[in-house]
Design a protein around this motif. Structure first.
Motif, PDB file in Angstrom:
ATOM      1  N   ASP A 127       4.178  10.574  -5.583  1.00 13.90           N
ATOM      2  CA  ASP A 127       4.506  11.312  -4.357  1.00 13.90           C
ATOM      3  C   ASP A 127       3.339  12.199  -3.936  1.00 13.90           C
ATOM      4  OD1 ASP A 127       6.134  11.826  -2.196  1.00 13.90           O
ATOM      5  OD2 ASP A 127       7.016  13.613  -3.100  1.00 13.90           O
ATOM      6  N   ILE A 128       2.157  11.633  -4.009  1.00 15.87           N
ATOM      7  CA  ILE A 128       0.930  12.319  -3.619  1.00 15.87           C
ATOM      8  C   ILE A 128      -0.022  11.267  -3.075  1.00 15.87           C
ATOM      9  CG2 ILE A 128      -0.028  12.101  -5.947  1.00 15.87           C
ATOM     10  CD1 ILE A 128      -1.443  14.784  -5.533  1.00 15.87           C
ATOM     11  N   GLY A 181      -6.794   3.061 -18.563  1.00 10.49           N
ATOM     12  CA  GLY A 181      -6.428   4.255 -17.824  1.00 10.49           C
ATOM     13  C   GLY A 181      -6.121   3.938 -16.378  1.00 10.49           C
ATOM     14  N   GLY A 182      -5.530   4.914 -15.698  1.00  5.33           N
ATOM     15  CA  GLY A 182      -5.171   4.711 -14.308  1.00  5.33           C
ATOM     16  C   GLY A 182      -6.387   4.547 -13.417  1.00  5.33           C
ATOM     17  N   GLU A 209       2.082   2.946  -1.229  1.00  7.65           N
ATOM     18  CA  GLU A 209       2.516   2.540   0.100  1.00  7.65           C
ATOM     19  C   GLU A 209       1.738   3.334   1.146  1.00  7.65           C
ATOM     20  OE1 GLU A 209       6.674   3.356   0.543  1.00  7.65           O
ATOM     21  OE2 GLU A 209       6.354   5.466   1.053  1.00  7.65           O
ATOM     22  N   TYR A 210       1.610   2.739   2.308  1.00  5.33           N
ATOM     23  CA  TYR A 210       0.950   3.417   3.417  1.00  5.33           C
ATOM     24  C   TYR A 210       1.967   4.260   4.163  1.00  5.33           C
ATOM     25  CZ  TYR A 210      -1.702   4.139   7.711  1.00  5.33           C
ATOM     26  OH  TYR A 210      -2.348   4.711   8.783  1.00  5.33           O
ATOM     27  N   ARG A 211       1.598   5.550   4.392  1.00  4.19           N
ATOM     28  CA  ARG A 211       2.545   6.461   5.035  1.00  4.19           C
ATOM     29  C   ARG A 211       1.776   7.511   5.842  1.00  4.19           C
ATOM     30  NH1 ARG A 211       5.662  10.017   0.936  1.00  4.19           N
ATOM     31  NH2 ARG A 211       6.026   7.980  -0.022  1.00  4.19           N
ATOM     32  N   ASP A 212       1.959   7.498   7.137  1.00  2.00           N
ATOM     33  CA  ASP A 212       1.399   8.543   7.998  1.00  2.00           C
ATOM     34  C   ASP A 212      -0.101   8.727   7.805  1.00  2.00           C
ATOM     35  OD1 ASP A 212       3.956   9.078   9.009  1.00  2.00           O
ATOM     36  OD2 ASP A 212       4.388  10.459   7.365  1.00  2.00           O
ATOM     37  N   LYS A 217       0.773   7.450  -3.668  1.00  2.00           N
ATOM     38  CA  LYS A 217       1.098   6.973  -5.003  1.00  2.00           C
ATOM     39  C   LYS A 217       2.596   7.141  -5.237  1.00  2.00           C
ATOM     40  CE  LYS A 217      -1.640   8.184  -8.388  1.00  2.00           C
ATOM     41  NZ  LYS A 217      -2.009   6.814  -8.859  1.00  2.00           N
ATOM     42  N   LEU A 218       3.220   6.092  -5.787  1.00  2.00           N
ATOM     43  CA  LEU A 218       4.653   6.097  -6.051  1.00  2.00           C
ATOM     44  C   LEU A 218       4.908   6.045  -7.550  1.00  2.00           C
ATOM     45  CD1 LEU A 218       5.756   3.473  -3.362  1.00  2.00           C
ATOM     46  CD2 LEU A 218       5.493   5.958  -3.083  1.00  2.00           C
ATOM     47  N   ALA A 219       6.130   6.302  -7.951  1.00  2.97           N
ATOM     48  CA  ALA A 219       6.499   6.223  -9.357  1.00  2.97           C
ATOM     49  C   ALA A 219       6.549   4.767  -9.807  1.00  2.97           C
ATOM     50  CB  ALA A 219       7.858   6.889  -9.578  1.00  2.97           C
ATOM     51  N   GLY A 220       6.267   4.540 -11.080  1.00  5.10           N
ATOM     52  CA  GLY A 220       6.343   3.195 -11.639  1.00  5.10           C
ATOM     53  C   GLY A 220       4.987   2.663 -12.026  1.00  5.10           C
ATOM     54  N   ILE A 221       4.964   1.432 -12.496  1.00  6.69           N
ATOM     55  CA  ILE A 221       3.728   0.767 -12.908  1.00  6.69           C
ATOM     56  C   ILE A 221       3.756  -0.672 -12.431  1.00  6.69           C
ATOM     57  CG2 ILE A 221       4.640   0.133 -15.173  1.00  6.69           C
ATOM     58  CD1 ILE A 221       1.048   1.309 -14.508  1.00  6.69           C
ATOM     59  N   ASP A 222       2.685  -1.111 -11.820  1.00  7.49           N
ATOM     60  CA  ASP A 222       2.575  -2.494 -11.350  1.00  7.49           C
ATOM     61  C   ASP A 222       1.746  -3.361 -12.278  1.00  7.49           C
ATOM     62  OD1 ASP A 222       4.168  -2.303  -9.128  1.00  7.49           O
ATOM     63  OD2 ASP A 222       2.534  -1.954  -7.720  1.00  7.49           O
ATOM     64  N   PHE A 223       0.699  -2.760 -12.883  1.00  7.50           N
ATOM     65  CA  PHE A 223      -0.230  -3.558 -13.687  1.00  7.50           C
ATOM     66  C   PHE A 223      -0.806  -2.687 -14.790  1.00  7.50           C
ATOM     67  CE2 PHE A 223      -4.709  -4.985 -14.351  1.00  7.50           C
ATOM     68  CZ  PHE A 223      -4.417  -6.165 -15.013  1.00  7.50           C
TER      69      PHE A 223
END
Length: 318
Positions: A127-128, A181-182, A209-212, A217-223
């Motif tokens: 959320d940042i 690492g991230g 996600e793209y926003r405004d 950055k959202l919660a969770g892990i994709d890779f």
């Protein structure tokens, strides 16, 4: 940020194009093997010559380019930010994992596995916007200090590896970070610390996600860019098999195996943490940077293993 001036200063003092490219390395077989490989793949008259476009070198970050004890520095950042937010709003400590993290109870947090870590990342990394997150990482690096050395975390980078990165780039290599690492965390400081631009950093990534007008950055892990994920990340992001790979743990085994399993010349390099006096000594046991398979199989595969205590004159930049 901590400025990388030591290697440049060494070259300036040398005053010659024939200066030792690895002045912080002792004159051991390890140093000779690295230089011999680079000479062989950059000499147009050599049967092992590799064109510059294919001179790809990949480096793990934690424990390979900078220190990783007592825990990954990104986790320390996450815990620091979690505590700050909990002080402002204690209600965010809604699970046992978050309470343990806020108390610095790494054993309990580790016992919770990936799910517990994701809870911490959801508070500290989500959320940042990417830009705000990376600015916050740099602000943290400016003030945070290592619990046992009292050094800046970005001062605990390895001087010999800085020299190796510069040497390879001088010889026409692309140097990439391929880290568990991230990706946004490492990109925040990679160019200043290592001379590696953000577009040449591959790392673990969560959803965005793209926003405004911003990428959030959202919660969770994709890779997860670790173990068998590293060759997958290399293929996806770089699109070529490296000819040089450097790591320090069994999490890097697949990357070195992939690198040295192709046609043509290649070089696998493992950093063995043998220097408990100047840094930290660890290998086969522990919660981080475990090195078993690399020590057992690496020599038979032709990989070169750095003995930190014997091969390096110095550890950190002055």
């Amino acid at each position: 940020m901590f400025f990388r001036t030591v290697f440049a200063g060494c070259l300036a003092l040398a005053g010659t194009a024939f200066a030792d490219p690895l002045p912080s390395w002792n004159d051991t077989e390890t140093k000779s093997a690295i230089i011999a490989f680079v000479d062989s793949v950059t000499d147009p008259a050599s049967p092992d010559y590799v064109t510059p476009a294919d001179r790809i070198a990949t480096f793990d970050n934690d424990g390979n380019l900078w220190a990783e004890q007592p825990v990954y520095f990104q986790l320390i950042y996450a815990l620091d930010r979690l505590r700050e937010r909990a002080e402002a709003d204690p209600s965010i400590l809604s699970t046992d994992a978050l309470k343990a993290a806020a108390e610095g109870d790494i054993d309990t947090l580790s016992a919770g596995g990936v799910e517990a870590l994701l809870e911490v990342l959801a508070v500290s990394h989500a959320d940042i916007s990417v830009e705000d997150f990376q600015a916050d990482v740099l602000a943290w690096l400016d003030t945070a200090r290592h619990p046992s050395t009292d050094m800046r975390y970005d001062a605990m980078i390895y001087q010999p590896m800085l020299e190796l990165l510069s040497y390879l780039r001088d010889e026409g290599f692309q140097t990439w970070i391929v880290s568990g690492g991230g990706v946004h965390f490492v990109r925040a400081f990679a160019e200043e610390a290592y001379g590696i631009p953000p577009e040449q950093v591959v790392g673990s990534a969560g959803p965005t996600e793209y926003r405004d007008g911003k990428v959030m950055k959202l919660a969770g892990i994709d890779f997860i860019d670790d173990k068998e994920g590293k060759p997958v990340g290399i293929d996806s992001r770089i699109g070529k098999r490296p000819i040089f790979a450097s790591g320090n743990s069994d999490g890097d085994f697949a990357m070195l195996e992939y690198t040295t399993g192709g046609d043509g010349p290649s070089f696998g390099l493992l950093l063995h943490h043998t220097d408990g006096a100047r840094e930290f000594a660890y290998d086969r046991e522990g919660h981080i940077g475990v090195l078993n398979r690399g020590l057992d199989e690496g020599p038979d595969r032709g990989w070169v293993i750095i003995d930190m205590a014997e091969d390096w004159k110095t550890i950190f930049p002055n």
